[in-house]
Design a protein around this motif. Structure first.
Motif, short mmCIF file in Angstrom:
data_model
loop_
_atom_site.label_atom_id
_atom_site.label_comp_id
_atom_site.label_asym_id
_atom_site.label_seq_id
_atom_site.Cartn_x
_atom_site.Cartn_y
_atom_site.Cartn_z
N THR A 54 35.21 45.20 30.38
CA THR A 54 35.84 46.52 30.42
C THR A 54 34.76 47.60 30.44
O THR A 54 33.76 47.50 29.73
CB THR A 54 36.77 46.75 29.21
OG1 THR A 54 36.01 46.84 28.01
CG2 THR A 54 37.78 45.62 29.09
N LEU A 55 34.97 48.61 31.26
CA LEU A 55 34.06 49.74 31.39
C LEU A 55 34.78 50.99 30.87
O LEU A 55 35.75 51.44 31.47
CB LEU A 55 33.63 49.92 32.85
CG LEU A 55 32.95 48.69 33.48
CD1 LEU A 55 32.62 48.96 34.95
CD2 LEU A 55 31.69 48.30 32.72
N VAL A 85 34.97 38.34 26.32
CA VAL A 85 35.29 39.75 26.58
C VAL A 85 34.07 40.61 26.27
O VAL A 85 33.55 40.57 25.16
CB VAL A 85 36.49 40.23 25.73
CG1 VAL A 85 36.83 41.68 26.09
CG2 VAL A 85 37.70 39.33 25.92
N ILE A 86 33.63 41.37 27.26
CA ILE A 86 32.50 42.30 27.09
C ILE A 86 33.02 43.72 27.32
O ILE A 86 33.68 43.99 28.33
CB ILE A 86 31.37 42.01 28.09
CG1 ILE A 86 30.86 40.58 27.92
CG2 ILE A 86 30.22 43.00 27.91
CD1 ILE A 86 29.88 40.16 29.00
N CYS A 87 32.72 44.62 26.40
CA CYS A 87 33.14 46.01 26.52
C CYS A 87 31.89 46.90 26.59
O CYS A 87 31.00 46.76 25.75
CB CYS A 87 34.00 46.43 25.32
SG CYS A 87 35.42 45.34 25.03
N ILE A 88 31.88 47.81 27.56
CA ILE A 88 30.70 48.67 27.75
C ILE A 88 31.13 50.12 27.87
O ILE A 88 31.95 50.46 28.74
CB ILE A 88 29.92 48.26 29.02
CG1 ILE A 88 29.56 46.76 28.97
CG2 ILE A 88 28.66 49.11 29.17
CD1 ILE A 88 29.05 46.22 30.27
N ILE A 89 30.62 50.98 26.99
CA ILE A 89 30.88 52.42 27.10
C ILE A 89 29.89 52.97 28.11
O ILE A 89 28.69 53.00 27.85
CB ILE A 89 30.75 53.14 25.75
CG1 ILE A 89 31.81 52.62 24.76
CG2 ILE A 89 30.94 54.64 25.93
CD1 ILE A 89 31.31 51.67 23.75
N MET A 113 37.26 39.42 35.64
CA MET A 113 38.25 40.50 35.62
C MET A 113 37.57 41.77 35.10
O MET A 113 37.09 41.81 33.96
CB MET A 113 39.42 40.14 34.70
CG MET A 113 40.41 41.28 34.49
SD MET A 113 41.26 41.82 36.00
CE MET A 113 42.48 40.50 36.17
N PHE A 114 37.50 42.79 35.94
CA PHE A 114 36.94 44.08 35.55
C PHE A 114 38.07 45.08 35.33
O PHE A 114 38.98 45.19 36.16
CB PHE A 114 35.99 44.62 36.63
CG PHE A 114 34.65 43.95 36.66
CD1 PHE A 114 33.60 44.42 35.88
CD2 PHE A 114 34.43 42.83 37.46
CE1 PHE A 114 32.36 43.79 35.90
CE2 PHE A 114 33.20 42.19 37.49
CZ PHE A 114 32.16 42.68 36.71
N ILE A 115 38.00 45.80 34.22
CA ILE A 115 38.99 46.82 33.89
C ILE A 115 38.25 48.05 33.38
O ILE A 115 37.30 47.93 32.60
CB ILE A 115 39.97 46.33 32.79
CG1 ILE A 115 40.71 45.07 33.26
CG2 ILE A 115 40.96 47.42 32.41
CD1 ILE A 115 41.46 44.35 32.15
N GLY A 116 38.65 49.24 33.81
CA GLY A 116 37.97 50.43 33.32
C GLY A 116 38.70 51.71 33.64
O GLY A 116 39.62 51.73 34.46
#
Length: 317
Positions: free
Chosen positions: A154-155, A190-194, A109-112
């Motif tokens: 998440t991006l 869950v991976i979060c990337i700025i 699941m990609f969210i951004g």
């Protein structure tokens, strides 16, 4: 090709190179050797400039109009992306995108946040500033991913959550707070990337995860340099100083322990080579997912809680 003010030496070399090629075509003279020299000089100049960037220059890079946004990465990293819409309450927030996609055989699941690639799309996407329904849509998708035991990535790329009156009336603060509360308890990795701008609650609303990463030329802090300058000095003229004092760059955030790692960008920034940047990001995501899958859900949740509980430092007097 657009150049920022600190890239003026590179722009001048490109201008000279274009003139050289044009003169070579007109005169029929072989200028390939000279062209190669100019290309090498451009590469060296770019390396020198990008090796000594200030905090404000990195902020400028994070906002570069050619910098890849969420959908640009998904286009290059995954297949079979199925975008999902709506928060099942108010409407579909175009500033927040998300859905299941195939990452080399694995469903993720990609969210951004999505800013828009031209003036019209930026208006439609509200410049990447999500309303409450955007954060509620993101949470709905996260819960869906958890239901089917699929990891979440998440991006993050936003100048902040939308600060308008209507957003506050619909519960902007509650929507972001709810996401923080729920994300810390998610049973899936869950991976979060700025990937660009990571400002305030707008970034935190999809920024609680097992691993937090920043791209090399992104920033992450509670307020933008311009707004910080306005509050402290009553003027935007001190934004460069504010950027330095906020310690908002990826290397500083890593040093403080607020992010788990920095993902290197191609020389010249992510905007200089979308394909290469997407490949670098994809490798990082796959490696991190493989690592997180080795940890059982309850342990991941406990580590996540401890991770954010231990952030920051203070002194008692």
């Amino acid at each position: 090709m657009q150049f920022l003010d600190f890239e003026k030496p590179i722009a001048e070399l490109y201008e000279q190179l274009d003139k050289l090629k044009e003169n070579g075509e007109k005169s029929g003279v072989d200028v390939s050797a000279t062209v190669k020299e100019y290309e090498q000089k451009i590469a060296l100049t770019r390396e020198d400039i990008y090796a000594n960037l200030t905090a404000w220059q990195k902020v400028q890079l994070s906002r570069h109009p050619d910098r890849p946004y969420t959908l640009a990465y998904l286009e290059r990293m995954v297949t079979n992306f199925v975008e999902m819409h709506g928060d099942r309450n108010v409407k579909d927030d175009k500033a927040m995108v998300g859905g299941f996609a195939d990452l080399d055989g694995e469903t993720v699941m990609f969210i951004g946040q999505q800013k828009g690639i031209n003036t019209k799309m930026r208006q439609i996407r509200n410049f990447g500033m999500a309303n409450p329904e955007g954060y509620r849509k993101a949470l709905r998708l996260m819960k869906l991913a958890e239901k089917f035991d699929k990891p979440i990535v998440t991006l993050i790329d936003t100048p902040g959550a939308y600060p308008g009156l209507e957003a506050e009336e619909r519960g902007q603060g509650e929507a972001i707070a709810r996401n923080l509360f729920e994300m810390v308890k998610l049973k899936v990795p869950v991976i979060c990337i700025i990937i660009g701008e990571g400002a305030s609650g707008g970034a935190l609303g999809i920024g609680i995860g097992d691993r937090i990463f920043m791209l090399e030329n992104s920033w992450y802090t509670v307020i933008s340099p311009e707004n910080c300058s306005t509050i402290l000095w009553r003027s935007w003229n001190f934004k460069e100083k504010a950027a330095e004092e906020l310690r908002l760059t990826s290397d500083q955030m890593s040093k403080f322990g607020l992010v788990d790692g920095v993902i290197k960008e191609p020389v010249g920034g992510a905007h200089s080579n979308h394909d290469e940047m997407a490949e670098i990001l994809k490798k990082s995501i796959k490696a991190t997912l493989a690592e997180l899958k080795q940890i059982d859900p309850e342990t991941r949740i406990q580590q996540r809680i401890e991770k954010f509980s231990n952030m920051g430092f203070f002194e008692e007097r």
